[in-house]
Design a protein around this motif. Structure first.
Motif, mmCIF file in Angstrom:
data_model
loop_
_atom_site.group_PDB
_atom_site.id
_atom_site.type_symbol
_atom_site.label_atom_id
_atom_site.label_comp_id
_atom_site.label_asym_id
_atom_site.label_seq_id
_atom_site.Cartn_x
_atom_site.Cartn_y
_atom_site.Cartn_z
ATOM 1 N N ASN A 171 14.890 -41.994 -21.815
ATOM 2 C CA ASN A 171 15.554 -41.066 -20.913
ATOM 3 C C ASN A 171 16.386 -40.049 -21.682
ATOM 4 O O ASN A 171 16.947 -40.356 -22.739
ATOM 5 N N SER A 172 16.469 -38.842 -21.143
ATOM 6 C CA SER A 172 17.264 -37.807 -21.799
ATOM 7 C C SER A 172 17.716 -36.784 -20.772
ATOM 8 O O SER A 172 17.084 -36.590 -19.734
ATOM 9 N N VAL A 173 18.825 -36.129 -21.093
ATOM 10 C CA VAL A 173 19.317 -35.003 -20.305
ATOM 11 C C VAL A 173 19.635 -33.874 -21.273
ATOM 12 O O VAL A 173 19.907 -34.103 -22.460
ATOM 13 N N ARG A 174 19.588 -32.641 -20.762
ATOM 14 C CA ARG A 174 19.835 -31.489 -21.621
ATOM 15 C C ARG A 174 20.493 -30.380 -20.814
ATOM 16 O O ARG A 174 20.126 -30.141 -19.655
ATOM 17 N N PHE A 175 21.450 -29.726 -21.464
ATOM 18 C CA PHE A 175 22.102 -28.562 -20.861
ATOM 19 C C PHE A 175 21.955 -27.388 -21.819
ATOM 20 O O PHE A 175 22.171 -27.520 -23.026
ATOM 21 N N THR A 176 21.570 -26.245 -21.270
ATOM 22 C CA THR A 176 21.368 -25.046 -22.072
ATOM 23 C C THR A 176 22.127 -23.885 -21.442
ATOM 24 O O THR A 176 22.086 -23.691 -20.220
ATOM 25 N N THR A 177 22.818 -23.136 -22.277
ATOM 26 C CA THR A 177 23.501 -21.927 -21.831
ATOM 27 C C THR A 177 23.223 -20.823 -22.835
ATOM 28 O O THR A 177 22.661 -21.071 -23.903
ATOM 29 N N GLY A 178 23.604 -19.612 -22.486
ATOM 30 C CA GLY A 178 23.347 -18.514 -23.414
ATOM 31 C C GLY A 178 23.651 -17.163 -22.817
ATOM 32 O O GLY A 178 24.334 -17.046 -21.790
#
Length: 719
Positions: A171-178
């Motif tokens: 399992n994994s979670v990811r947050f991306t901003t930019g």
């Protein structure tokens, strides 16, 4: 907002469920042991996916196939198919046109088809861009591939393989901003419902919102993609995948136009008005597959796909005021569309021996029915003029179309009805001789298909007559292992597309478009298979292209003849993998000479094929420190170069369609620990004006900018 709230609640519940299952269930499956260490980056893939049917290692396959792993996409922080995935494959390039919605990828001198999980899902404006959150790998198959299909362009296709259950907890979670207010969250929940491989699940969730470098532009996207794998017996495997994608945006592509040359306007300029209708896209797809082991070395596989695509929106276009070259008169059009695909495949695969010779056999049946209906009716009001050098936003809403205008009206003048339908039978024998030193592939496919596209209400009472053709297409390939890590190959393969036209004296032309590919290449694995190189030379012929006949031979009436021909000739090289410990690279180059070689108009002979680029060279380097104070840190750098570019506008264009060279640069730093990773990427480092476009017959320039210098930051956590 309601969708986002529901998505957040679903994500929270699934995270809790996945953690609980992980704590209470232990899988007894034997898992793959990776000996390269936690920082190993999987850039090189040795096998093609099962969705390509063949089980021959890439090194032994008599064709140039390049696979791009999900690890590469993560390192490059690529979010969808439009964002540079093609940089990882020699000669492949994205050509603009509504690139917020779908990807138009060119390779070997033509636009290539889109496959998903081994099925051809191409349509006029779809499928919508595959999102990286559901991609396991992308396979670029160069040239015709008779083992997959024979109705299409001989340039090849790309196959998006979506994520499926792996049979273990990951399992994994990811947050991306930019830049441009990018906010994106992902969850990948992979686990076990019933142990011992009986029932596994995987759920991928994604939600994103971002503005753009141009004014008045915003895109929102939601993805829900659950899948299960069920094994009722040790010889039976059933997999079901459902993908739901929701997309909302202001405009499909931020085209700019000017009479003063390409890139003559500010990169932040936008001709779209905030009061123009926004577009919503809902894309649903269901993939079902059943694998049944019959007996030793023989498997029967069946696949079915259903896809449902809905567009609810509008679009604008513009022409310049004849009295003022700086004033663009915008007009509005409806954009209501529905696409439905039914695709079915069934085949057997296995091997048998005749003495010392091994036969690897595939035989099967394919069926496809892909439909697309749309209403592109123009709005009678307007136009809506703007000065391109001084854009003022805020068109009076009372002058815009009412909501009743934006419907799919089957009685409208510009109601469009089109589709593709085919049945196909295929058999292949890969003959392995001399202890698999020499492999000879003999195969053939018979396909009966029809295509149609018409605006039936523009000619009331005239029935839609489909273009039909039935063709047998052979495939002959040979691969020879010079040693266990070095092979040479050659291939001959053919393809076709039904077409029709009006010939001399109103006769009906029914000769199909035909394509063929002759290719030779070398493949080598280096240093124990850590990295590999591929070199290929090829010649593709596109024949029976409909071109204009001499009207003087037909009492002045125009007619067509199926004698046009294009030729694409070139060479490609790809290098990919771990060169030394911690250093992974992707380096590729392609020279593509694609042009018209036969036409009734002598002035068109030698014109470069639309969408081609003669020289494409890409480099990507990723280094991960594995010892000392810098342990876990990484540095990435890359660039894309395209030279000798030609627009997609067509060989009949009256203006020069050449485009200037393209050079994009990227730089990133990252850190990887046991359970989390951080990646910071700077794109278009040199802040160049990067664009693609075309020149219209009236002399105007039209183009779409790529983003100026921008950054992205991604944080991931595994549990």
């Amino acid at each position: 907002m309601k969708r986002i709230t529901i998505g957040a609640a679903l994500l929270t519940s699934m995270l809790s469920f996945a953690q609980e299952k992980k704590d209470t269930i232990k899988s007894n499956n034997i898992e793959e042991v990776v000996v390269n260490g936690r920082y190993y980056q999987k850039y090189k893939l040795n096998e093609v996916s099962g969705s390509l049917r063949i089980q021959t290692p890439i090194l032994e396959l008599p064709q140039n196939v390049q696979s791009v792993s999900a690890q590469v996409l993560a390192d490059q922080m690529t979010l969808n198919m439009s964002e540079g995935i093609v940089r990882n494959v020699s000669g492949a390039r994205k050509v603009e046109h509504w690139d917020n919605v779908y990807s138009n990828v060119f390779m070997r001198g033509a636009s290539i088809s889109t496959f998903m999980n081994g099925m051809n899902v191409s349509s006029t404006w779809g499928p919508i861009n595959p999102d990286a959150s559901i991609i396991d790998r992308i396979e670029f198959v160069k040239g015709p591939a008779g083992f997959m299909g024979s109705m299409g362009d001989p340039a090849g296709f790309y196959n998006v393989v979506t994520k499926k259950p792996t049979g273990k907890f990951a399992n994994s979670v990811r947050f991306t901003t930019g830049s441009y207010n990018l906010f994106r969250g992902e969850a990948d929940l992979d686990g076990v419902l019933v142990k011992d491989g009986v029932l596994d699940y995987r759920i991928n969730l994604m939600g994103s919102s971002n503005k753009s470098w141009v004014e008045n532009d915003k895109t929102s996207k939601i993805i829900v993609a659950p899948s299960i794998t069920f094994r009722p017996t040790k010889t039976t495997t059933f997999t079901a995948q459902y993908n739901y994608q929701y997309l909302k945006f202001n405009q499909p592509g931020a085209y700019l136009m000017s009479n003063d040359g390409y890139a003559s306007l500010n990169v932040h300029t936008n001709f779209n008005d905030p009061n123009f209708k926004k577009t919503e896209v809902k894309d649903q797809s269901l993939f079902l597959s059943l694998d049944q082991k019959l007996f030793k070395d023989w498997v029967w596989s069946t696949q079915y796909a259903y896809m449902d695509l809905n567009y609810d929106g509008g679009s604008w276009w513009g022409t310049f005021d004849p009295n003022n070259k700086d004033v663009l008169n915008r007009t509005l059009s409806n954009w209501q569309a529905k696409g439905k695909n039914h695709i079915f495949q069934t085949y057997v695969r296995g091997k048998l021996n005749t003495g010392n010779i091994v036969h690897k056999i595939i035989a099967g049946f394919d069926y496809g029915d892909r439909k697309y209906n749309a209403d592109f009716s123009s709005f009678a009001g307007g136009p809506f003029p703007i000065n391109i050098y001084n854009v003022n936003y805020g068109v009076d809403p009372s002058k815009l179309p009412s909501s009743d205008f934006y419907t799919l009206n089957t009685s409208a003048p510009f109601y469009n009805d089109q589709g593709v339908k085919y049945t196909s039978y295929y058999a292949q024998d890969q003959i392995e001789m001399f202890n698999n030193k020499l492999r000879l592939t003999l195969a053939g496919r018979y396909t009966s298909g029809k295509t149609y596209s018409a605006y039936p209400n523009l000619s009331p009472g005239t029935p839609i007559v489909p273009d039909t053709a039935g063709e047998f297409t052979p495939r002959v390939g040979v691969s020879y292992s010079i040693n266990e890590n070095f092979s040479a190959y050659g291939i001959y393969d053919k393809t076709f597309v039904p077409q029709s036209g009006t010939g001399i004296n109103k006769t009906k032309i029914t000769d199909p478009f035909r394509g063929q590919n002759i290719e030779f290449g070398l493949k080598k694995d280096w240093f124990g298979g850590k990295w590999n190189s591929t070199f290929a030379v090829y010649e593709i012929r596109r024949q029976n292209i409909l071109v204009a006949g001499n009207s003087n031979e037909n009492n002045g009436a125009p007619f067509q003849v199926a004698t046009g021909e294009q030729r694409a000739r070139g060479f490609e090289t790809d290098i990919k993998g771990e060169i030394i410990k911690g250093l992974n690279i992707i380096i590729n180059y392609a020279y593509t000479d694609a042009k018209t070689v036969k036409d009734t108009d002598p002035t068109r002979i030698g014109i470069q094929s639309p969408g081609n680029a003669k020289n494409v060279q890409n480099t990507w380097i990723n280094y991960r420190f594995e010892n000392g104070l810098m342990k876990g840190f990484g540095i990435s750098a890359g660039y894309q170069y395209q030279g000798g570019r030609q627009s997609w506008y067509g060989v009949s264009a009256t203006k020069d369609q050449s485009l200037p060279d393209y050079f994009d640069t990227n730089f990133g730093v990252s850190y990887v620990a046991k359970k989390f990773d951080v990646n910071l990427m700077l794109n278009n480092v040199l802040n160049r004006k990067l664009y693609s476009g075309y020149r219209g017959d009236a002399g105007e320039y039209a183009w779409i900018y790529n983003a100026p210098r921008n950054w992205r930051l991604s944080i991931g956590y595994k549990f």
